[in-house]
Write a protein that holds these residues in place. Sequence first.
Motif, short mmCIF file in Angstrom:
data_model
loop_
_atom_site.label_atom_id
_atom_site.label_comp_id
_atom_site.label_asym_id
_atom_site.label_seq_id
_atom_site.Cartn_x
_atom_site.Cartn_y
_atom_site.Cartn_z
N TYR A 71 0.83 -1.21 0.00
CA TYR A 71 0.00 0.00 0.00
C TYR A 71 0.86 1.26 0.00
CZ TYR A 71 -3.67 3.25 1.56
OH TYR A 71 -4.56 4.30 1.66
N LYS A 72 1.96 1.24 0.76
CA LYS A 72 2.82 2.42 0.86
C LYS A 72 3.42 2.77 -0.50
CE LYS A 72 4.15 2.57 5.72
NZ LYS A 72 5.28 2.63 6.68
N ASP A 73 3.83 1.75 -1.24
CA ASP A 73 4.38 2.00 -2.58
C ASP A 73 3.30 2.56 -3.51
OD1 ASP A 73 6.89 1.23 -1.93
OD2 ASP A 73 6.85 -0.70 -2.97
N ALA A 74 2.12 1.98 -3.44
CA ALA A 74 1.04 2.36 -4.36
C ALA A 74 0.64 3.82 -4.20
CB ALA A 74 -0.17 1.45 -4.15
N ILE A 75 0.50 4.28 -2.95
CA ILE A 75 0.07 5.67 -2.75
C ILE A 75 1.17 6.67 -3.10
CG2 ILE A 75 -1.64 5.07 -1.00
CD1 ILE A 75 0.32 6.00 1.14
N LYS A 76 2.41 6.16 -3.26
CA LYS A 76 3.51 7.02 -3.68
C LYS A 76 3.71 6.97 -5.19
CE LYS A 76 6.10 6.60 0.67
NZ LYS A 76 7.34 6.06 1.29
N GLY A 77 2.87 6.18 -5.87
CA GLY A 77 3.00 6.06 -7.31
C GLY A 77 4.08 5.10 -7.75
N LYS A 78 4.49 4.19 -6.87
CA LYS A 78 5.55 3.22 -7.19
C LYS A 78 4.94 1.83 -7.35
CE LYS A 78 9.14 3.44 -4.49
NZ LYS A 78 9.92 3.50 -3.24
N ASN A 79 5.55 1.02 -8.23
CA ASN A 79 5.12 -0.37 -8.45
C ASN A 79 3.61 -0.46 -8.70
OD1 ASN A 79 7.79 -1.19 -7.91
ND2 ASN A 79 7.36 -1.32 -5.71
N LEU A 80 3.11 0.37 -9.59
CA LEU A 80 1.66 0.42 -9.83
C LEU A 80 1.12 -0.81 -10.56
CD1 LEU A 80 1.16 4.18 -10.73
CD2 LEU A 80 0.74 3.02 -8.56
N ASP A 81 2.02 -1.66 -11.07
CA ASP A 81 1.54 -2.88 -11.71
C ASP A 81 0.90 -3.83 -10.71
OD1 ASP A 81 4.03 -3.20 -10.52
OD2 ASP A 81 4.63 -4.83 -11.85
N GLN A 82 1.16 -3.63 -9.41
CA GLN A 82 0.55 -4.46 -8.37
C GLN A 82 -0.89 -4.02 -8.10
OE1 GLN A 82 2.11 -3.87 -4.38
NE2 GLN A 82 2.50 -1.71 -4.76
N ASN A 83 -1.26 -2.82 -8.54
CA ASN A 83 -2.60 -2.28 -8.29
C ASN A 83 -3.56 -2.81 -9.35
OD1 ASN A 83 -4.52 -0.71 -6.96
ND2 ASN A 83 -4.14 1.06 -8.27
N ILE A 84 -3.82 -4.11 -9.28
CA ILE A 84 -4.59 -4.80 -10.31
C ILE A 84 -6.09 -4.55 -10.19
CG2 ILE A 84 -2.90 -6.64 -10.56
CD1 ILE A 84 -4.58 -8.33 -8.66
N LEU A 85 -6.80 -4.83 -11.28
CA LEU A 85 -8.26 -4.77 -11.25
C LEU A 85 -8.79 -6.02 -10.55
CD1 LEU A 85 -9.09 -3.53 -14.86
CD2 LEU A 85 -9.48 -2.28 -12.74
#
Length: 219
Positions: free
Chosen positions: A195-209
Amino acid sequence: MKKSFAYLLLFTISAVQAPAQQSSGGGEQKQRSEDASEVKEEATGAKSTAEQLASGPNAPVDPKSFQLGPEDVLMVRVWNQPQISGVVSVRPDGKIGLPLIGEIEAKGTTPHELTQKVTEALSTYYKDPLVMITVQAVRSRKYYVTGQIAKGGMFPLVTPTTVLQAISIAGGPTEWADLKKITILRNGKVLKFNYKDAIKGKNLDQNILLEGGDHIIVP
Protein backbone atom coordinates in the motif's frame (compact mmCIF):
# COMPACT_ATOMS: atom_id res chain seq x y z
CA MET A 1 50.11 27.35 -16.20
CA LYS A 2 48.87 24.15 -17.88
CA LYS A 3 47.85 22.72 -14.49
CA SER A 4 45.93 25.88 -13.63
CA PHE A 5 44.11 25.75 -16.95
CA ALA A 6 43.24 22.06 -16.41
CA TYR A 7 41.85 22.77 -12.93
CA LEU A 8 39.81 25.68 -14.30
CA LEU A 9 38.39 23.50 -17.10
CA LEU A 10 37.48 20.71 -14.65
CA PHE A 11 35.75 23.19 -12.33
CA THR A 12 33.73 24.63 -15.24
CA ILE A 13 32.54 21.17 -16.38
CA SER A 14 31.52 20.23 -12.82
CA ALA A 15 29.58 23.47 -12.42
CA VAL A 16 27.66 22.79 -15.65
CA GLN A 17 26.87 19.14 -14.80
CA ALA A 18 25.64 19.83 -11.25
CA PRO A 19 22.51 21.82 -12.22
CA ALA A 20 21.73 19.24 -14.91
CA GLN A 21 21.85 16.42 -12.34
CA GLN A 22 19.70 18.43 -9.95
CA SER A 23 17.24 19.08 -12.78
CA SER A 24 17.11 15.36 -13.60
CA GLY A 25 16.51 14.48 -9.95
CA GLY A 26 13.82 17.14 -9.75
CA GLY A 27 12.17 15.66 -12.85
CA GLU A 28 12.04 12.21 -11.25
CA GLN A 29 10.55 13.66 -8.05
CA LYS A 30 7.99 15.58 -10.11
CA GLN A 31 7.02 12.41 -12.02
CA ARG A 32 6.61 10.46 -8.77
CA SER A 33 4.52 13.27 -7.35
CA GLU A 34 2.29 13.25 -10.45
CA ASP A 35 1.92 9.45 -10.24
CA ALA A 36 0.98 9.68 -6.57
CA SER A 37 -1.57 12.40 -7.38
CA GLU A 38 -3.15 10.16 -10.02
CA VAL A 39 -3.39 7.33 -7.49
CA LYS A 40 -5.07 9.63 -4.96
CA GLU A 41 -7.54 10.84 -7.60
CA GLU A 42 -8.28 7.20 -8.43
CA ALA A 43 -9.05 6.46 -4.78
CA THR A 44 -11.25 9.57 -4.51
CA GLY A 45 -13.17 8.48 -7.59
CA ALA A 46 -13.74 5.10 -5.96
CA LYS A 47 -15.32 6.79 -2.94
CA SER A 48 -17.67 8.69 -5.25
CA THR A 49 -18.74 5.42 -6.85
CA ALA A 50 -19.40 3.95 -3.42
CA GLU A 51 -21.56 6.95 -2.53
CA GLN A 52 -23.58 6.45 -5.72
CA LEU A 53 -24.16 2.83 -4.78
CA ALA A 54 -25.37 3.84 -1.34
CA SER A 55 -27.63 6.72 -2.38
CA GLY A 56 -28.90 5.91 -5.88
CA PRO A 57 -32.00 3.78 -6.51
CA ASN A 58 -30.23 1.80 -9.23
CA ALA A 59 -26.76 0.30 -9.38
CA PRO A 60 -24.59 2.28 -11.87
CA VAL A 61 -24.13 -0.51 -14.41
CA ASP A 62 -23.90 -0.33 -18.19
CA PRO A 63 -27.17 -1.91 -19.41
CA LYS A 64 -25.51 -3.01 -22.65
CA SER A 65 -22.40 -4.66 -21.21
CA PHE A 66 -23.08 -5.79 -17.62
CA GLN A 67 -23.95 -9.49 -17.51
CA LEU A 68 -26.57 -10.51 -14.99
CA GLY A 69 -26.07 -13.35 -12.55
CA PRO A 70 -27.75 -15.12 -9.63
CA GLU A 71 -28.91 -12.88 -6.75
CA ASP A 72 -28.88 -9.67 -8.81
CA VAL A 73 -31.95 -7.58 -7.99
CA LEU A 74 -33.91 -6.10 -10.91
CA MET A 75 -36.70 -3.59 -11.28
CA VAL A 76 -39.07 -4.53 -14.11
CA ARG A 77 -41.37 -1.75 -15.31
CA VAL A 78 -44.06 -2.32 -17.92
CA TRP A 79 -45.96 0.79 -18.96
CA ASN A 80 -49.54 0.78 -17.72
CA GLN A 81 -49.23 -2.82 -16.46
CA PRO A 82 -48.64 -2.64 -12.68
CA GLN A 83 -49.56 -6.31 -12.22
CA ILE A 84 -46.45 -7.29 -14.18
CA SER A 85 -44.13 -4.56 -12.91
CA GLY A 86 -42.11 -5.00 -9.74
CA VAL A 87 -38.83 -6.04 -8.13
CA VAL A 88 -37.48 -9.50 -8.95
CA SER A 89 -34.26 -11.34 -8.14
CA VAL A 90 -32.33 -13.61 -10.45
CA ARG A 91 -32.73 -17.10 -8.99
CA PRO A 92 -29.83 -19.53 -8.42
CA ASP A 93 -30.84 -21.31 -11.65
CA GLY A 94 -30.32 -18.02 -13.53
CA LYS A 95 -33.98 -17.34 -14.30
CA ILE A 96 -36.59 -14.78 -13.28
CA GLY A 97 -40.32 -15.35 -13.04
CA LEU A 98 -42.87 -12.79 -14.20
CA PRO A 99 -46.67 -12.85 -14.16
CA LEU A 100 -48.33 -13.88 -17.41
CA ILE A 101 -45.13 -14.81 -19.28
CA GLY A 102 -43.58 -17.17 -16.71
CA GLU A 103 -39.86 -17.93 -16.52
CA ILE A 104 -37.18 -16.20 -18.59
CA GLU A 105 -33.44 -16.90 -18.65
CA ALA A 106 -31.59 -13.89 -17.21
CA LYS A 107 -28.13 -15.22 -16.33
CA GLY A 108 -25.49 -14.18 -18.84
CA THR A 109 -27.71 -11.57 -20.49
CA THR A 110 -27.40 -7.81 -20.18
CA PRO A 111 -30.29 -5.67 -18.86
CA HIS A 112 -30.76 -4.44 -22.44
CA GLU A 113 -31.00 -7.99 -23.82
CA LEU A 114 -33.35 -9.07 -21.04
CA THR A 115 -35.57 -6.07 -21.78
CA GLN A 116 -35.82 -7.24 -25.38
CA LYS A 117 -36.69 -10.78 -24.24
CA VAL A 118 -39.47 -9.58 -21.94
CA THR A 119 -40.79 -7.19 -24.60
CA GLU A 120 -40.96 -10.01 -27.14
CA ALA A 121 -42.73 -12.32 -24.68
CA LEU A 122 -45.30 -9.65 -23.76
CA SER A 123 -45.98 -8.87 -27.42
CA THR A 124 -48.14 -12.00 -27.50
CA TYR A 125 -50.53 -10.36 -25.04
CA TYR A 126 -50.11 -6.60 -25.57
CA LYS A 127 -49.53 -4.39 -28.58
CA ASP A 128 -46.17 -2.61 -28.52
CA PRO A 129 -45.46 -3.08 -24.79
CA LEU A 130 -43.04 -0.59 -23.27
CA VAL A 131 -40.59 -2.38 -20.97
CA MET A 132 -37.71 -1.03 -18.90
CA ILE A 133 -35.46 -3.23 -16.76
CA THR A 134 -32.83 -1.75 -14.45
CA VAL A 135 -30.43 -3.27 -11.93
CA GLN A 136 -31.25 -2.21 -8.38
CA ALA A 137 -28.49 -4.17 -6.65
CA VAL A 138 -25.50 -6.17 -7.86
CA ARG A 139 -25.05 -9.33 -5.80
CA SER A 140 -23.68 -11.78 -8.33
CA ARG A 141 -20.24 -10.14 -8.48
CA LYS A 142 -18.63 -9.12 -5.22
CA TYR A 143 -15.30 -8.84 -3.41
CA TYR A 144 -14.26 -8.80 0.24
CA VAL A 145 -12.00 -6.55 2.30
CA THR A 146 -11.14 -7.72 5.83
CA GLY A 147 -8.54 -7.25 8.57
CA GLN A 148 -7.18 -3.91 9.77
CA ILE A 149 -9.63 -1.87 7.71
CA ALA A 150 -12.10 0.83 8.79
CA LYS A 151 -15.24 -0.67 7.25
CA GLY A 152 -14.49 -4.20 6.15
CA GLY A 153 -16.98 -6.57 4.60
CA MET A 154 -18.48 -7.55 1.26
CA PHE A 155 -18.77 -5.05 -1.60
CA PRO A 156 -20.49 -5.25 -5.00
CA LEU A 157 -18.17 -5.27 -7.99
CA VAL A 158 -20.19 -2.95 -10.20
CA THR A 159 -17.53 -1.04 -12.12
CA PRO A 160 -13.83 -1.78 -12.79
CA THR A 161 -12.17 -1.46 -9.37
CA THR A 162 -8.48 -1.62 -8.42
CA VAL A 163 -7.04 -2.85 -5.12
CA LEU A 164 -6.32 0.71 -4.01
CA GLN A 165 -9.85 1.81 -4.86
CA ALA A 166 -11.31 -1.15 -2.97
CA ILE A 167 -9.31 -0.27 0.15
CA SER A 168 -10.48 3.34 -0.14
CA ILE A 169 -14.13 2.26 -0.53
CA ALA A 170 -13.73 0.19 2.65
CA GLY A 171 -12.70 3.31 4.56
CA GLY A 172 -8.93 2.86 4.37
CA PRO A 173 -6.53 0.91 6.62
CA THR A 174 -6.39 1.43 10.38
CA GLU A 175 -3.35 2.87 12.13
CA TRP A 176 -2.27 -0.64 13.18
CA ALA A 177 -2.28 -2.09 9.66
CA ASP A 178 0.90 -3.52 8.15
CA LEU A 179 0.67 -1.60 4.88
CA LYS A 180 3.51 -3.48 3.19
CA LYS A 181 2.03 -6.96 3.61
CA ILE A 182 -1.50 -6.71 2.21
CA THR A 183 -2.57 -9.80 0.26
CA ILE A 184 -5.26 -10.60 -2.30
CA LEU A 185 -6.68 -14.13 -2.37
CA ARG A 186 -7.81 -15.11 -5.87
CA ASN A 187 -8.83 -18.63 -6.89
CA GLY A 188 -6.35 -20.26 -4.51
CA LYS A 189 -3.53 -17.85 -5.39
CA VAL A 190 -1.99 -15.28 -3.03
CA LEU A 191 -1.07 -11.91 -4.56
CA LYS A 192 0.97 -9.33 -2.65
CA PHE A 193 0.21 -5.62 -2.41
CA ASN A 194 2.36 -2.85 -0.90
CA TYR A 195 0.00 0.00 0.00
CA LYS A 196 2.82 2.42 0.86
CA ASP A 197 4.38 2.00 -2.58
CA ALA A 198 1.04 2.36 -4.36
CA ILE A 199 0.07 5.67 -2.75
CA LYS A 200 3.51 7.02 -3.68
CA GLY A 201 3.00 6.06 -7.31
CA LYS A 202 5.55 3.22 -7.19
CA ASN A 203 5.12 -0.37 -8.45
CA LEU A 204 1.66 0.42 -9.83
CA ASP A 205 1.54 -2.88 -11.71
CA GLN A 206 0.55 -4.46 -8.37
CA ASN A 207 -2.60 -2.28 -8.29
CA ILE A 208 -4.59 -4.80 -10.31
CA LEU A 209 -8.26 -4.77 -11.25
CA LEU A 210 -10.36 -6.95 -8.97
CA GLU A 211 -12.33 -9.97 -10.10
CA GLY A 212 -15.49 -11.41 -8.60
CA GLY A 213 -14.68 -13.37 -5.43
CA ASP A 214 -11.37 -11.60 -4.69
CA HIS A 215 -10.56 -11.26 -0.99
CA ILE A 216 -8.27 -8.44 0.19
CA ILE A 217 -6.69 -9.03 3.59
CA VAL A 218 -5.09 -6.10 5.45
CA PRO A 219 -2.95 -7.57 8.29
